[in-house]
Structure formats: structure tokens, C-alpha cells
Design a protein around this motif. Structure first.
Motif: not given
Length: 480
Positions: A312-341
Motif C-alpha cells: 500500500x503506497x501510503x503505508x511505507x516510505x517513499x523516495x525523498x523530496x531531494x532525490x525527486x527534485x527536477x534539478x537533482x544531479x546524476x552521478x557517473x562516478x563519485x568520491x565515495x565509490x573510489x574510496x571503497x575501491x
């Protein structure tokens, strides 16, 4: 006679000012020639859109790694790949849109006699790095793909090349592009929406891509992986968020964030997704400060739906307003994954600076800072016994794999690649009495169904190498 003249006169008047009919059917509102810089930008958008979008007809990787659950449709979390056209749309986005644009950009740059030699070399290098990124997406999604005979309009039935061979050639091409790239020399200027024309930062991007690709070989060719990772790390990779390879979206369609296009009430009224309990439970157990940036709350708590079943849609958490902002960027590669590598590289005995724990901590910290948390948040989180490198459960693969999975929350495809490679976290497919057959989380994407029709013989050969095009068949680097 007068009637005939009346009919002929308008035609005469319409053509009186036209010297010839060569351009009669040309649409004056559409460009007849597109510059290389525009093609380059469009190619970047084409590939990152398909990697980022959550549209069920194009990308279901967030469900493969159990970030999202559904409210109505169960084909996606139960891995039915033939119900929709998402394999075909991924194929087209990479080949028809991104790679075709890059190839045309390359041709135009090569033929531009007025372009300074060093600028031309830099532009071709950027095109080369972008091409490797696109081919890497195809190979790590499907396996064997048309490569040496692809993008040839005179060959409509290209053969599928061995994925390992393609991968090796991509690494050679990437090295060539990096070698021809000169810092301080112009590239595409503002058409480079990732780094604003900085050749130096594209070198860092290219080396980060090389490190990522090198690490993918660790379980099948550790010696080769070691060499590639050490070379890339020494040359310089993305270590801080300021250097992230990011695509900036704008507020207006069709150039808005693809997640917003599918989930933001401004653009869509659909309520098809909730967050899966798999990711939320893992983050709740660790008191993760990124929950506020990833999810909405339900009655003051973060609550995930039952993965693989209707919720049921109303019973659970949804994607945050930050992520669904029209101007929210997309990442090809970032610092976090490089540090984990780099943390993984230390554990594998590769020669890189720092300890595994230092890079692991940096990977978590860079992720928390990227999403909006503070250094204090990161310190508190790293003190959690279930998070701290010294006390977290499991082998280094489990520790790094689990934290990388959490950090890659909005990047389903990248997370799916890492899950297949590290085998952590230990995800299980949905099961229960309403699921008739035992399910397996896909290890590869099936080929587009249309390939069976338009390129049947070549498809048959390629599909045969993957147990009749089975999504359960592993790719060449997935040895464990």
C-alpha cells in the motif's frame, strides 16, 4: 481557360522566388548540421539518463538490488524481463543515441581543419573516454555485444564480440585517450557539462573509470587488475566530492532529473513505488544519518515495503523530496565509490597509499557529506559497532560491499554491478506461496527481443553462450 489560370497562378507565385528546388522539402526549423560539441553533450545526457531513470520500461536496477518495492506491478521485482522493453531501451539508448552521437562528433572533429591540434586531441580524448563509459555499460549489462561491426550503417547484421575481448580493447582505448589529454588546453568549453571544459578533471575522471574497470577483473585476472588499479591510483582518481563526475539537470522537461520525471507530482501522478524493507532495515539497524536524505517518513519512522510483493503506497516510505527534485544531479562516478575501491585494493594487496580502514571511513564520510550530512554525523556513524571497520560483521568483502550498497542508493545500475562482483550484501530473491517458481536475481540483462528478429543468426550464437540468453548466466568477470 480562366479557371486553369486561377489554379496555376498561385503555383507560379510560390516558385517565382526559388532559384532551384533542392531545399524545397527542408524543414527550416530543424538543424541540418549539428556541431560536435552539441553531439557530445547530447551523448552524455543520453547515457546518464538511461543509467539513472527509474522508468519501468527502461531501468529496473533499483529493484534488482532491492532499494525499491512496488505497489501494483510485480513483473519488475520478480525479474520478468520479457513483459516490458527495458532491455531494448537500454540497448537503443547506448547504441543509437549515445554511441552514434559520439561517433559523429569524432568524425566532425577529425575533419575540422581549423581546429588547433592540441584542442582537437583533447576533444577526441573526451569523446574517447565517454565512448568507453558507454561500451562499459553495454558489456557489463549484457555480456557479449556487437562491437567491431557495430555502428556501421552498411552492416545491419553485426556479429556479437566476446565480452572479455571487448573489455580488453576498451582498456587500451581508455589509456590512449588519457595519454592524448593535455591539462590546461581547451576541450569543449561549456558544452562539457560535467567539468566545464577542464581537461585536468577529465583526466581524473578517466583514471577513476580505469580503476573501476580494473577492479572488475580482480577475480578473473588479479595480476591485470593490480596493474590497472595501481596505475590509475597513482595517476589520480576522484577522492573528494568536489571532483565528482556529475550531470546537472535543469527544472524544465525534457532536461530535468529522470527520477523527477517519473515520481515528482509536478510531472507524474503515479504511485507505483515504495522503499524496500531490505535497504531501510539495514540503515535503521545502523542508525544511518542518510535516511533523511534518501527516504520520507511514515508516522515519524522509516518503513520499507515487502520486496517482491504488492504494498500500500501510503503505508511505507517513499523516495525523498531531494532525490525527486527536477534539478537533482546524476552521478557517473563519485568520491565515495573510489574510496571503497581503494579500501578493497589494500585488502587485495595492491600498492596504494593508506589503509583499508582509512579508505573505508573516507568512503562513508564522502557519501554522508555528499547527501547533506555533516562531518560529526559521519564520525558518530563510524563509531557504530555495526559500521566500524574493526567490529562490523563479516569479511572485508561484506563490510565494503554492504557500505557501498548503501552509498549507491540512487545508482541502481552501479550497485547491481558491485553486488554481482562482491556478492554482498547477501540479497535474496522474493519467495513465498504466491511465487510459483524459484527466482534468481539477474546476473545479466537478456538481449532485446527484437534482436531475435532483425539479427537472428548472430543473436542465436551470442545467446547460446549464455544458456539460451538466460539472465542467470554470469558474465566473464563474475567468477565467484
Amino acid at each position: 481557360m480562366k479557371r486553369i489560370i486561377i489554379y496555376i497562378l498561385p503555383i507560379v507565385l510560390m516558385t517565382a522566388c526559388v532559384e532551384n528546388l533542392d531545399n524545397w522539402n527542408v524543414d527550416q526549423k530543424k538543424a541540418s548540421a549539428v556541431p560536435a560539441r552539441t553531439l557530445f553533450t547530447n551523448a552524455l545526457k543520453g547515457i546518464i539518463d538511461i543509467v539513472t531513470t527509474p522508468n519501468v520500461n527502461s531501468n529496473n536496477f533499483r529493484m534488482f538490488v532491492q532499494y525499491w518495492a512496488t505497489t501494483t506491478y510485480l513483473d519488475e521485482p520478480r525479474y520478468n524481463m520479457t513483459q516490458r522493453l527495458y532491455s531494448q531501451n537500454q540497448w537503443y539508448a547506448a547504441y543509437r543515441d549515445a554511441l552514434n552521437d559520439l561517433e559523429e562528433a569524432r568524425r566532425l572533429i577529425d575533419e575540422d581543419e581549423l581546429l588547433a591540434a592540441d584542442v582537437k586531441a583533447n576533444q577526441l580524448a573526451l569523446v574517447g573516454i565517454a565512448e568507453v563509459y558507454c561500451w562499459n555499460f553495454l558489456v557489463n549489462t549484457f555480456g557479449d555485444v556487437p562491437y567491431t561491426e557495430a555502428l556501421d550503417s552498411d552492416n545491419l547484421l553485426p556479429a556479437y564480440d566476446d565480452a572479455a575481448m571487448v573489455y580488453a580493447d576498451l582498456l587500451t582505448r581508455l589509456d590512449a585517450s588519457l595519454a592524448s589529454l593535455t591539462s590546461g588546453v581547451a576541450t569543449f568549453g561549456t558544452a562539457d557539462v560535467i567539468y566545464g571544459g577542464s581537461a585536468a578533471k577529465w583526466k581524473v575522471f578517466g583514471n577513476s573509470l580505469k580503476l573501476r574497470m580494473g577492479m572488475l577483473l580482480a577475480d578473473v585476472d588479479n595480476g591485470k587488475a593490480k596493474t590497472l588499479v595501481e596505475q590509475a591510483a597513482a595517476a589520480g582518481v576522484i577522492l573528494v566530492n568536489a571532483d565528482n563526475a556529475r550531470f546537472p539537470y535543469i527544472s524544465a522537461p525534457p532536461n530535468n532529473n529522470p527520477v523527477s520525471a517519473n515520481l515528482n507530482p509536478i510531472f507524474s501522478s503515479r504511485e507505483d513505488f515504495v522503499m524496500a524493507s531490505t535497504i531501510i532495515d539495514a540503515m535503521n539497524a545502523r542508525n544511518d544519518p542518510r535516511r533523511a536524505f534518501y527516504f520520507t517518513q511514515v508516522d515519524g519512522a522509516y518503513k520499507g515495503g515487502n520486496y517482491g510483493f504488492s504494498n500500500a503506497y501510503g503505508d511505507f516510505s517513499h523516495v525523498s523530496t531531494k532525490i525527486i527534485e527536477p534539478t537533482f544531479e546524476a552521478l557517473f562516478i563519485d568520491a565515495s565509490e573510489m574510496q571503497f575501491f581503494l579500501a578493497e585494493a589494500v585488502e587485495r594487496g595492491y600498492t596504494v597509499t593508506g589503509t583499508a580502514e582509512e579508505h573505508y571511513n573516507a568512503g562513508i564520510t564522502q557519501s554522508i557529506l555528499y547527501w547533506g550530512g555533516t562531518a560529526a554525523d559521519a564520525t558518530t556513524y563510524l563509531a557504530e559497532p555495526s559500521v566500524a571497520y574493526a567490529t562490523a560483521t563479516g569479511t572485508w568483502k561484506e563490510k565494503i560491499g554492504t557500505q557501498k550498497w548503501i552509498a549507491l542508493n540512487n545508482r541502481g545500475w552501479d550497485s547491481w554491478v558491485e553486488w554481482r562482483r562482491l556478492d554482498y550484501p547477501a540479497l535474496l530473491p522474493p519467495s513465498g506461496p504466491s511465487i510459483p517458481n524459484a527466482l534468481t536475481i539477474p546476473k545479466r540483462m537478456i538481449y532485446p527481443v527484437i534482436e531475435q528478429t532483425v539479427n537472428g543468426d548472430q543473436w542465436t550464437t551470442a545467446a547460446g553462450r549464455y544458456n539460451s540468453d538466460s539472465p542467470s548466466a554470469k558474465l566473464f568477470w563474475d567468477a565467484n
